[in-house]
Scaffold this motif. Sequence first.
Motif, mmCIF file in Angstrom:
data_model
loop_
_atom_site.group_PDB
_atom_site.id
_atom_site.type_symbol
_atom_site.label_atom_id
_atom_site.label_comp_id
_atom_site.label_asym_id
_atom_site.label_seq_id
_atom_site.Cartn_x
_atom_site.Cartn_y
_atom_site.Cartn_z
ATOM 1 N N GLY A 162 -6.164 16.402 -19.021
ATOM 2 C CA GLY A 162 -7.578 16.470 -19.352
ATOM 3 C C GLY A 162 -8.066 15.174 -19.963
ATOM 4 N N ALA A 163 -8.734 15.281 -21.103
ATOM 5 C CA ALA A 163 -9.298 14.109 -21.771
ATOM 6 C C ALA A 163 -8.184 13.225 -22.330
ATOM 7 C CB ALA A 163 -10.239 14.537 -22.893
ATOM 8 N N THR A 164 -8.280 11.942 -22.044
ATOM 9 C CA THR A 164 -7.318 10.975 -22.564
ATOM 10 C C THR A 164 -7.891 10.326 -23.818
ATOM 11 O OG1 THR A 164 -6.505 10.525 -20.333
ATOM 12 C CG2 THR A 164 -5.990 8.907 -22.040
ATOM 13 N N PRO A 165 -7.155 10.328 -24.928
ATOM 14 C CA PRO A 165 -7.705 9.755 -26.165
ATOM 15 C C PRO A 165 -7.890 8.248 -26.056
ATOM 16 C CG PRO A 165 -5.396 10.336 -26.445
ATOM 17 C CD PRO A 165 -5.801 10.876 -25.117
ATOM 18 N N SER A 166 -8.967 7.763 -26.635
ATOM 19 C CA SER A 166 -9.233 6.336 -26.696
ATOM 20 C C SER A 166 -8.665 5.772 -27.998
ATOM 21 C CB SER A 166 -10.739 6.073 -26.620
ATOM 22 O OG SER A 166 -11.017 4.697 -26.756
ATOM 23 N N MET A 167 -7.762 4.820 -27.885
ATOM 24 C CA MET A 167 -7.061 4.276 -29.049
ATOM 25 C C MET A 167 -7.529 2.870 -29.408
ATOM 26 S SD MET A 167 -4.930 6.461 -30.283
ATOM 27 C CE MET A 167 -4.058 7.990 -29.876
ATOM 28 N N GLY A 168 -8.705 2.484 -28.960
ATOM 29 C CA GLY A 168 -9.164 1.121 -29.210
ATOM 30 C C GLY A 168 -9.307 0.796 -30.686
ATOM 31 N N LEU A 169 -9.939 1.677 -31.449
ATOM 32 C CA LEU A 169 -10.137 1.424 -32.873
ATOM 33 C C LEU A 169 -8.813 1.413 -33.629
ATOM 34 C CD1 LEU A 169 -12.316 0.990 -35.042
ATOM 35 C CD2 LEU A 169 -12.381 3.460 -35.372
ATOM 36 N N ALA A 170 -7.889 2.295 -33.246
ATOM 37 C CA ALA A 170 -6.575 2.310 -33.888
ATOM 38 C C ALA A 170 -5.792 1.041 -33.571
ATOM 39 C CB ALA A 170 -5.796 3.548 -33.456
ATOM 40 N N ASN A 171 -5.889 0.548 -32.343
ATOM 41 C CA ASN A 171 -5.211 -0.704 -31.993
ATOM 42 C C ASN A 171 -5.760 -1.877 -32.788
ATOM 43 O OD1 ASN A 171 -3.582 0.584 -30.068
ATOM 44 N ND2 ASN A 171 -5.100 0.297 -28.441
ATOM 45 N N ILE A 172 -7.077 -1.889 -32.995
ATOM 46 C CA ILE A 172 -7.688 -2.967 -33.771
ATOM 47 C C ILE A 172 -7.215 -2.929 -35.224
ATOM 48 C CG2 ILE A 172 -9.900 -3.821 -34.655
ATOM 49 C CD1 ILE A 172 -11.169 -3.021 -32.037
ATOM 50 N N PHE B 25 -8.568 -0.979 -43.545
ATOM 51 C CA PHE B 25 -8.545 0.434 -43.942
ATOM 52 C C PHE B 25 -9.730 1.201 -43.369
ATOM 53 C CE2 PHE B 25 -11.007 -1.224 -47.647
ATOM 54 C CZ PHE B 25 -12.067 -0.327 -47.655
ATOM 55 N N GLY B 26 -10.825 0.498 -43.042
ATOM 56 C CA GLY B 26 -11.957 1.183 -42.438
ATOM 57 C C GLY B 26 -11.682 1.622 -41.013
ATOM 58 N N SER B 27 -11.065 0.748 -40.211
ATOM 59 C CA SER B 27 -10.775 1.092 -38.815
ATOM 60 C C SER B 27 -9.702 2.155 -38.700
ATOM 61 C CB SER B 27 -10.356 -0.166 -38.049
ATOM 62 O OG SER B 27 -9.223 -0.774 -38.655
ATOM 63 N N CYS B 28 -8.726 2.133 -39.596
ATOM 64 C CA CYS B 28 -7.664 3.145 -39.541
ATOM 65 C C CYS B 28 -8.135 4.472 -40.134
ATOM 66 C CB CYS B 28 -6.429 2.648 -40.283
ATOM 67 S SG CYS B 28 -5.037 3.811 -40.295
ATOM 68 N N GLY B 29 -8.798 4.423 -41.271
ATOM 69 C CA GLY B 29 -9.204 5.655 -41.932
ATOM 70 C C GLY B 29 -10.318 6.408 -41.251
ATOM 71 N N SER B 30 -11.107 5.732 -40.434
ATOM 72 C CA SER B 30 -12.228 6.394 -39.761
ATOM 73 C C SER B 30 -11.918 6.782 -38.320
ATOM 74 C CB SER B 30 -13.453 5.472 -39.778
ATOM 75 O OG SER B 30 -13.193 4.270 -39.071
ATOM 76 N N TYR B 31 -10.677 6.617 -37.891
ATOM 77 C CA TYR B 31 -10.368 6.902 -36.489
ATOM 78 C C TYR B 31 -10.349 8.411 -36.222
ATOM 79 C CZ TYR B 31 -7.928 7.459 -32.095
ATOM 80 O OH TYR B 31 -7.599 7.840 -30.827
ATOM 81 N N SER B 32 -10.840 8.792 -35.059
ATOM 82 C CA SER B 32 -10.741 10.158 -34.564
ATOM 83 C C SER B 32 -10.732 10.106 -33.045
ATOM 84 C CB SER B 32 -11.901 11.030 -35.059
ATOM 85 O OG SER B 32 -13.139 10.509 -34.586
ATOM 86 N N GLY B 33 -9.964 10.994 -32.428
ATOM 87 C CA GLY B 33 -9.854 11.019 -30.977
ATOM 88 C C GLY B 33 -9.679 12.431 -30.456
ATOM 89 N N GLU B 34 -9.672 12.549 -29.149
ATOM 90 C CA GLU B 34 -9.520 13.841 -28.487
ATOM 91 C C GLU B 34 -8.533 13.723 -27.341
ATOM 92 O OE1 GLU B 34 -13.290 15.208 -27.123
ATOM 93 O OE2 GLU B 34 -13.953 15.909 -29.104
ATOM 94 N N THR B 35 -7.735 14.752 -27.179
ATOM 95 C CA THR B 35 -6.849 14.888 -26.041
ATOM 96 C C THR B 35 -7.043 16.270 -25.440
ATOM 97 O OG1 THR B 35 -4.569 14.704 -25.258
ATOM 98 C CG2 THR B 35 -4.907 15.726 -27.414
ATOM 99 N N GLY B 36 -6.579 16.468 -24.244
ATOM 100 C CA GLY B 36 -6.819 17.770 -23.626
ATOM 101 C C GLY B 36 -6.030 17.974 -22.349
ATOM 102 N N ALA B 37 -6.157 19.174 -21.806
ATOM 103 C CA ALA B 37 -5.488 19.555 -20.559
ATOM 104 C C ALA B 37 -6.302 20.637 -19.871
ATOM 105 C CB ALA B 37 -4.067 20.044 -20.833
ATOM 106 N N LEU B 38 -6.037 20.821 -18.604
ATOM 107 C CA LEU B 38 -6.706 21.836 -17.792
ATOM 108 C C LEU B 38 -5.660 22.820 -17.287
ATOM 109 C CD1 LEU B 38 -9.039 19.516 -15.682
ATOM 110 C CD2 LEU B 38 -9.606 20.743 -17.783
ATOM 111 N N VAL B 39 -5.944 24.130 -17.445
ATOM 112 C CA VAL B 39 -5.017 25.188 -17.041
ATOM 113 C C VAL B 39 -5.759 26.143 -16.109
ATOM 114 C CG1 VAL B 39 -3.507 27.042 -17.810
ATOM 115 C CG2 VAL B 39 -3.759 24.980 -19.218
ATOM 116 N N ARG B 40 -5.195 26.383 -14.918
ATOM 117 C CA ARG B 40 -5.765 27.331 -13.952
ATOM 118 C C ARG B 40 -4.694 28.377 -13.622
ATOM 119 N NH1 ARG B 40 -9.758 27.372 -10.017
ATOM 120 N NH2 ARG B 40 -10.209 25.170 -10.357
#
Length: 264
Positions: free
Chosen positions: A204-214, A50-65
């Motif tokens: 843009g930024a690709t989210p890191s899912m390592g903690l969620a996978n664990i 529950f610690g690894s799942c409940g504390s997960y946070s990530g970022e995603t993104g894109a670039l627009v020109r």
Amino acid sequence: MSSTESPSQTADKSPRQQVDRLLVGLRWRRLEEPLGFIKVLQWLFAIFAFGSCGSYSGETGALVRCNNEAKDVSSIIVSFGYPFRLHRIQYEMPLCDDDSTSKTMHLMGDFSAPAEFFVTLGIFSFFYTMAALVLYLRFHNLYTENKRFPLVDFCVTVSFTFFWLVAAAAWGKGLTDVKGATRPSSLTAAMSVCHGEDAVCSAGATPSMGLANISVLFGFINFFLWAGNCWFVFKETPWHGQGQDQGQGPSQESAAEQGAVEKQ
């Protein structure tokens, strides 16, 4: 002269004495047995789950020109995390027309049900194994003499085994959907400005899912721990003793019959 102690000193000593008595009464050698050792592992891995799942946070993104303006690239960064109610997370999509500058958008999907069930099960497992350890280490005589405690422990262990299998599988599927919804390509596909000829969009930024996978891995580890502990808890129940008596009964009767035949 006899020394007298003040009430404050006696009040300070009484809680300390109670703690000392409690620690002295604990039978730490029970942790060397499979039943106690596995409960410690269940307690630890419940925290990890529950610690690894409940504390997960990530970022995603894109670039627009925008093609009609010679200005810097608009960077979109979207933060998300537990409980993964993505449809409530907002971000600003830049527009390439002269009427307005941006438009409020939302991520797609609500994956809070499997995530919250997974975390809730981990918290309940944490509290139950802690209470079971206290009962097993401090009041082991009560655990062995009262046959209701092993029966309740066995039923609860079987229930947690089933729930951990369901929770780990459901959260694994939910995490796969979260990855798909937060992928940068999904973000650009949801923005209308990227489908026209007025703008060029890129990931843009690709989210890191390592903690969620664990966390999913910890969920299946908890399932195997609880499933393996079913046998050791079952050995403490009266059902295991009845099975042994039934298995030994016919052999004793046959031995008695053979002895009677030999005497004749």
